[in-house]
Design a protein around this motif. Structure first.
Motif, PDB file in Angstrom:
ATOM      1  N   LYS A 183      36.305  66.880  67.062  1.00 17.30           N
ATOM      2  CA  LYS A 183      36.889  66.145  65.931  1.00 17.30           C
ATOM      3  C   LYS A 183      36.290  66.606  64.604  1.00 17.30           C
ATOM      4  CE  LYS A 183      38.049  61.833  66.291  1.00 17.30           C
ATOM      5  NZ  LYS A 183      38.032  60.355  66.479  1.00 17.30           N
ATOM      6  N   GLY A 184      36.121  67.898  64.468  1.00 16.67           N
ATOM      7  CA  GLY A 184      35.606  68.464  63.231  1.00 16.67           C
ATOM      8  C   GLY A 184      34.102  68.591  63.171  1.00 16.67           C
ATOM      9  N   VAL A 185      33.385  68.049  64.146  1.00 14.83           N
ATOM     10  CA  VAL A 185      31.920  68.166  64.192  1.00 14.83           C
ATOM     11  C   VAL A 185      31.562  69.469  64.905  1.00 14.83           C
ATOM     12  CG1 VAL A 185      29.779  67.151  65.055  1.00 14.83           C
ATOM     13  CG2 VAL A 185      31.606  65.675  64.190  1.00 14.83           C
ATOM     14  N   LYS A 186      30.928  70.376  64.170  1.00 14.12           N
ATOM     15  CA  LYS A 186      30.595  71.686  64.734  1.00 14.12           C
ATOM     16  C   LYS A 186      29.443  71.576  65.737  1.00 14.12           C
ATOM     17  CE  LYS A 186      31.931  74.227  60.543  1.00 14.12           C
ATOM     18  NZ  LYS A 186      31.454  75.114  59.450  1.00 14.12           N
ATOM     19  N   ILE A 187      29.597  72.263  66.854  1.00 11.02           N
ATOM     20  CA  ILE A 187      28.577  72.301  67.893  1.00 11.02           C
ATOM     21  C   ILE A 187      28.213  73.761  68.165  1.00 11.02           C
ATOM     22  CG2 ILE A 187      27.962  71.700  70.267  1.00 11.02           C
ATOM     23  CD1 ILE A 187      28.442  69.246  68.561  1.00 11.02           C
ATOM     24  N   GLY A 188      26.914  74.056  68.104  1.00 14.51           N
ATOM     25  CA  GLY A 188      26.464  75.408  68.431  1.00 14.51           C
ATOM     26  C   GLY A 188      26.673  76.389  67.305  1.00 14.51           C
ATOM     27  N   GLY A 189      26.602  77.678  67.649  1.00 11.47           N
ATOM     28  CA  GLY A 189      26.712  78.718  66.635  1.00 11.47           C
ATOM     29  C   GLY A 189      25.554  78.621  65.660  1.00 11.47           C
ATOM     30  N   THR A 190      25.861  78.748  64.377  1.00  9.11           N
ATOM     31  CA  THR A 190      24.820  78.628  63.350  1.00  9.11           C
ATOM     32  C   THR A 190      24.831  77.251  62.687  1.00  9.11           C
ATOM     33  OG1 THR A 190      26.302  79.545  61.660  1.00  9.11           O
ATOM     34  CG2 THR A 190      24.904  81.102  62.872  1.00  9.11           C
ATOM     35  N   SER A 191      25.588  76.309  63.256  1.00  3.42           N
ATOM     36  CA  SER A 191      25.668  74.969  62.672  1.00  3.42           C
ATOM     37  C   SER A 191      24.369  74.197  62.922  1.00  3.42           C
ATOM     38  CB  SER A 191      26.850  74.196  63.252  1.00  3.42           C
ATOM     39  OG  SER A 191      26.684  73.958  64.635  1.00  3.42           O
ATOM     40  N   THR A 192      24.186  73.133  62.176  1.00  2.00           N
ATOM     41  CA  THR A 192      22.978  72.328  62.320  1.00  2.00           C
ATOM     42  C   THR A 192      22.996  71.544  63.629  1.00  2.00           C
ATOM     43  OG1 THR A 192      24.016  70.488  61.131  1.00  2.00           O
ATOM     44  CG2 THR A 192      22.758  72.059  59.819  1.00  2.00           C
ATOM     45  N   MET A 193      21.812  71.120  64.046  1.00  2.00           N
ATOM     46  CA  MET A 193      21.715  70.333  65.275  1.00  2.00           C
ATOM     47  C   MET A 193      22.369  68.968  65.074  1.00  2.00           C
ATOM     48  SD  MET A 193      17.861  71.190  66.686  1.00  2.00           S
ATOM     49  CE  MET A 193      16.997  70.571  65.224  1.00  2.00           C
ATOM     50  N   LYS A 194      23.078  68.518  66.086  1.00  2.00           N
ATOM     51  CA  LYS A 194      23.774  67.237  66.019  1.00  2.00           C
ATOM     52  C   LYS A 194      23.085  66.191  66.896  1.00  2.00           C
ATOM     53  CE  LYS A 194      26.836  69.125  63.350  1.00  2.00           C
ATOM     54  NZ  LYS A 194      26.487  70.541  63.465  1.00  2.00           N
ATOM     55  N   VAL A 195      23.296  64.915  66.543  1.00  3.23           N
ATOM     56  CA  VAL A 195      22.689  63.816  67.287  1.00  3.23           C
ATOM     57  C   VAL A 195      23.764  63.067  68.062  1.00  3.23           C
ATOM     58  CG1 VAL A 195      21.500  61.604  67.090  1.00  3.23           C
ATOM     59  CG2 VAL A 195      20.758  63.545  65.702  1.00  3.23           C
ATOM     60  N   VAL A 196      23.549  62.938  69.363  1.00  4.38           N
ATOM     61  CA  VAL A 196      24.416  62.150  70.243  1.00  4.38           C
ATOM     62  C   VAL A 196      23.664  60.863  70.563  1.00  4.38           C
ATOM     63  CG1 VAL A 196      25.630  62.073  72.448  1.00  4.38           C
ATOM     64  CG2 VAL A 196      25.375  64.264  71.233  1.00  4.38           C
ATOM     65  N   ALA A 197      24.200  59.732  70.116  1.00  4.02           N
ATOM     66  CA  ALA A 197      23.517  58.446  70.295  1.00  4.02           C
ATOM     67  C   ALA A 197      24.217  57.616  71.353  1.00  4.02           C
ATOM     68  CB  ALA A 197      23.466  57.683  68.970  1.00  4.02           C
ATOM     69  N   GLU A 198      23.475  57.214  72.374  1.00  2.79           N
ATOM     70  CA  GLU A 198      24.056  56.473  73.500  1.00  2.79           C
ATOM     71  C   GLU A 198      24.046  54.968  73.262  1.00  2.79           C
ATOM     72  OE1 GLU A 198      23.301  55.693  78.270  1.00  2.79           O
ATOM     73  OE2 GLU A 198      21.634  55.881  76.868  1.00  2.79           O
ATOM     74  N   VAL A 199      25.179  54.336  73.531  1.00  4.42           N
ATOM     75  CA  VAL A 199      25.248  52.882  73.658  1.00  4.42           C
ATOM     76  C   VAL A 199      25.013  52.576  75.130  1.00  4.42           C
ATOM     77  CG1 VAL A 199      26.644  50.818  73.371  1.00  4.42           C
ATOM     78  CG2 VAL A 199      26.901  52.724  71.767  1.00  4.42           C
ATOM     79  N   ALA A 200      23.809  52.157  75.467  1.00  4.42           N
ATOM     80  CA  ALA A 200      23.459  51.923  76.867  1.00  4.42           C
ATOM     81  C   ALA A 200      24.296  50.775  77.450  1.00  4.42           C
ATOM     82  CB  ALA A 200      21.971  51.610  76.988  1.00  4.42           C
ATOM     83  N   ASP A 201      24.750  50.962  78.679  1.00  2.42           N
ATOM     84  CA  ASP A 201      25.536  49.926  79.381  1.00  2.42           C
ATOM     85  C   ASP A 201      26.683  49.398  78.519  1.00  2.42           C
ATOM     86  OD1 ASP A 201      23.875  50.144  81.583  1.00  2.42           O
ATOM     87  OD2 ASP A 201      22.561  48.513  80.939  1.00  2.42           O
ATOM     88  N   ALA A 202      27.411  50.321  77.939  1.00  2.00           N
ATOM     89  CA  ALA A 202      28.466  49.940  76.988  1.00  2.00           C
ATOM     90  C   ALA A 202      29.505  49.009  77.601  1.00  2.00           C
ATOM     91  CB  ALA A 202      29.155  51.199  76.451  1.00  2.00           C
ATOM     92  N   THR A 203      29.815  49.205  78.876  1.00  3.81           N
ATOM     93  CA  THR A 203      30.861  48.380  79.499  1.00  3.81           C
ATOM     94  C   THR A 203      30.397  46.968  79.819  1.00  3.81           C
ATOM     95  OG1 THR A 203      30.265  49.262  81.675  1.00  3.81           O
ATOM     96  CG2 THR A 203      32.032  50.386  80.484  1.00  3.81           C
ATOM     97  N   LYS A 204      29.102  46.705  79.685  1.00  6.73           N
ATOM     98  CA  LYS A 204      28.577  45.361  79.912  1.00  6.73           C
ATOM     99  C   LYS A 204      28.543  44.523  78.638  1.00  6.73           C
ATOM    100  CE  LYS A 204      25.558  46.161  83.906  1.00  6.73           C
ATOM    101  NZ  LYS A 204      24.143  46.046  84.394  1.00  6.73           N
ATOM    102  N   LEU A 205      28.744  45.167  77.507  1.00  6.83           N
ATOM    103  CA  LEU A 205      28.635  44.481  76.229  1.00  6.83           C
ATOM    104  C   LEU A 205      29.928  43.760  75.873  1.00  6.83           C
ATOM    105  CD1 LEU A 205      26.843  47.252  74.109  1.00  6.83           C
ATOM    106  CD2 LEU A 205      25.794  45.413  75.453  1.00  6.83           C
TER     107      LEU A 205
END
Length: 480
Positions: free
Chosen positions: A133-155
């Motif tokens: 969705k427009g967020v570059k991954i890999g190559g010479t792009s900057t490092m990205k942060v993937v943030a987990e919503v733990a137990d999302a289906t329980k919320l």
């Protein structure tokens, strides 16, 4: 550039020591913050033509703009602390100092804005292995942060939305799916997430049914694929052109390469390889060696780095851990760092890790260390020590407690809710963000009548403010 530093008697020795080539003028006032336009005019009018810039302390309460116009020489605020004078002098001529904002704050803002612009330029000109969705991954792009919503289906929906909104710093929102979930619950969680964020979403499970449910509702990243589910869901991931994190079956690097080749054979093109980062005490050093070996064998494939595996299993403040892990990740050529805030001690990890990634991007471009960048993760400690310049009176008295006496005007219950401070005496509740504002309101309302009670309230309100700032619990009268 000809610069005059104006100070008082107390700070003069320190200012003189730090002035470099600038001239220093000491006025007949103890504390430099008390310098007035009238006092300054008398001192500098005879020499106004000798200087291009006059700097007074950034703590000065007076407005010198009128005097500047009258004398025809720039009179601006220097730093609040004498120990920042060398920074201000180094910037003189390049930065237009302010008559309203102290030089140290102005320079910090200028440097931060410059750093953020540079980060934008780095990312705009970067190549990538693929994008979400427009967020570059890999190559010479900057490092990205993937943030987990733990137990999302329980919320509940409200809890899920709140958690996603708290991950403003993250690049990708990961929906963690527990084993005892259901396909309908996964579909619902993804729908709710899509309704509140435009960020890429990942579905975090190895169970094929849950992966299919997440993909069906628009998840763009699968976390994760291995030998247990590749045959069953790999073709769907390839057909949809989605990205996937590929992991080994048993933390073996050889198994990871086997699974990557299988994913490629199935037609999956957007792959993040995860050699699995182990926690301290469970093989952290060995896992870093796996990352190094993987990068040697696969120079270009995007790497996934589970920083949260380390922060969650260590009873230490996360900010320094995240900074160091981001630095290690940068040297390993990592593309995406995973974190979670499943426990209270890891609250704010997404922000910390994203800031650390930005620092590493700038350090990498500058070919230097991650310091003096304009952005930092100095939360408690300070970069430069600053000595207090005190002028004690002729009598020094050791402080001591006296017998507790209750304020006849009443007592208060103090608590924190939704990032604000509440003070309640049983009939009236005062709410605010700053301790002094609350104290003044209580005083104006006549709700306290004793000085020591006001002092106690000030202490407790400041504890409450710090608890909000550091996202800690606050309990009245408990040690902070």
């Amino acid at each position: 550039m000809r610069i005059l530093l104006v100070t008082g008697r107390l700070a003069y020795p320190v200012v003189k020591e730090l002035a470099g080539d600038a001239d220093v003028l000491m006025l007949d006032v103890g504390v430099a913050a008390f310098i007035t336009p009238k006092l300054l005019e008398k001192a500098i009018a005879p020499v106004k033509g000798d200087y291009d810039l006059v700097l007074v302390t950034g703590l000065a309460a007076s407005d010198f703009s009128g005097l500047e116009k009258k004398l025809g020489v720039k009179i601006r605020l220097g730093p609040k602390q004498a120990y920042d004078i060398p920074l201000a002098l180094a910037a003189a001529g390049r930065v237009e100092f302010s008559s309203k904002v102290p030089a140290d704050m102005l320079l910090a803002n200028v440097k931060r804005e410059s750093a953020l612009k540079e980060l934008g330029d780095i990312e705009a000109g970067a190549s990538c292995a693929f994008s979400l969705k427009g967020v570059k991954i890999g190559g010479t792009s900057t490092m990205k942060v993937v943030a987990e919503v733990a137990d999302a289906t329980k919320l509940t929906d409200v809890e899920l939305v709140s958690k996603i909104e708290s991950y403003a710093a993250a690049d990708v929102i990961d929906l963690g799916v527990p084993l005892e979930s259901s396909e309908d619950a996964v579909r619902h969680a993804v729908r709710v997430a899509r309704s509140v964020t435009r960020k890429p979403l990942s579905v975090d499970t190895l169970i094929p049914e849950y992966i299919r449910a997440g993909i069906g509702e628009g998840a763009g990243l699968v976390l994760s694929l291995n030998g247990s589910n590749l045959d069953e869901v790999g073709p769907l991931v390839a057909e949809k052109g989605l990205a996937a994190v590929v992991i080994p079956n048993d933390e073996s690097l050889d198994e990871l390469f086997v699974n990557i080749e299988k994913a490629r054979a199935l037609g999956i093109k957007s792959i993040l390889a995860d050699p699995i980062l182990s926690p301290v005490g469970h093989g952290l050093a060995d896992s870093l060696e796996r990352y190094r070996e993987f990068r040697r064998r696969e120079p270009d494939m995007p790497l996934f780095f589970g920083a949260g595996n380390v922060t969650e299993l260590m009873d230490a403040d996360s900010v320094g851990i995240n900074a160091l892990l981001a630095g290690i990740a940068m040297e390993l050529g990592v593309s995406a760092l995973f974190t979670t805030e499943a426990s209270h001690k890891t609250v704010n990890c997404a922000y910390e890790l994203k800031t650390a990634c930005d620092m590493m991007a700038l350090a990498k471009k500058h070919k230097g260390s991650p310091k003096d960048l304009g952005i930092d993760l100095l939360i408690i400690k300070e970069k430069r020590a600053r000595r207090d310049m005190v002028e004690p009176g002729p009598t020094v008295i050791e402080a001591k407690r006296h017998e507790l006496k209750l304020d006849p005007a009443g007592n208060f219950n103090i608590y924190v809710k939704d990032g604000r401070i509440y003070v309640n005496n049983g009939s009236v509740t005062v709410v605010g963000d700053e301790p002094m504002t609350i104290i003044e309101t209580l005083a104006d309302m006549g709700l306290m009548s004793m000085l020591d009670h006001a002092g106690y309230l000030g202490k407790e309100l400041e504890k409450a403010r710090l608890a909000i700032r550091f996202k800690r619990s606050y309990l009245q009268d408990d040690p902070f």
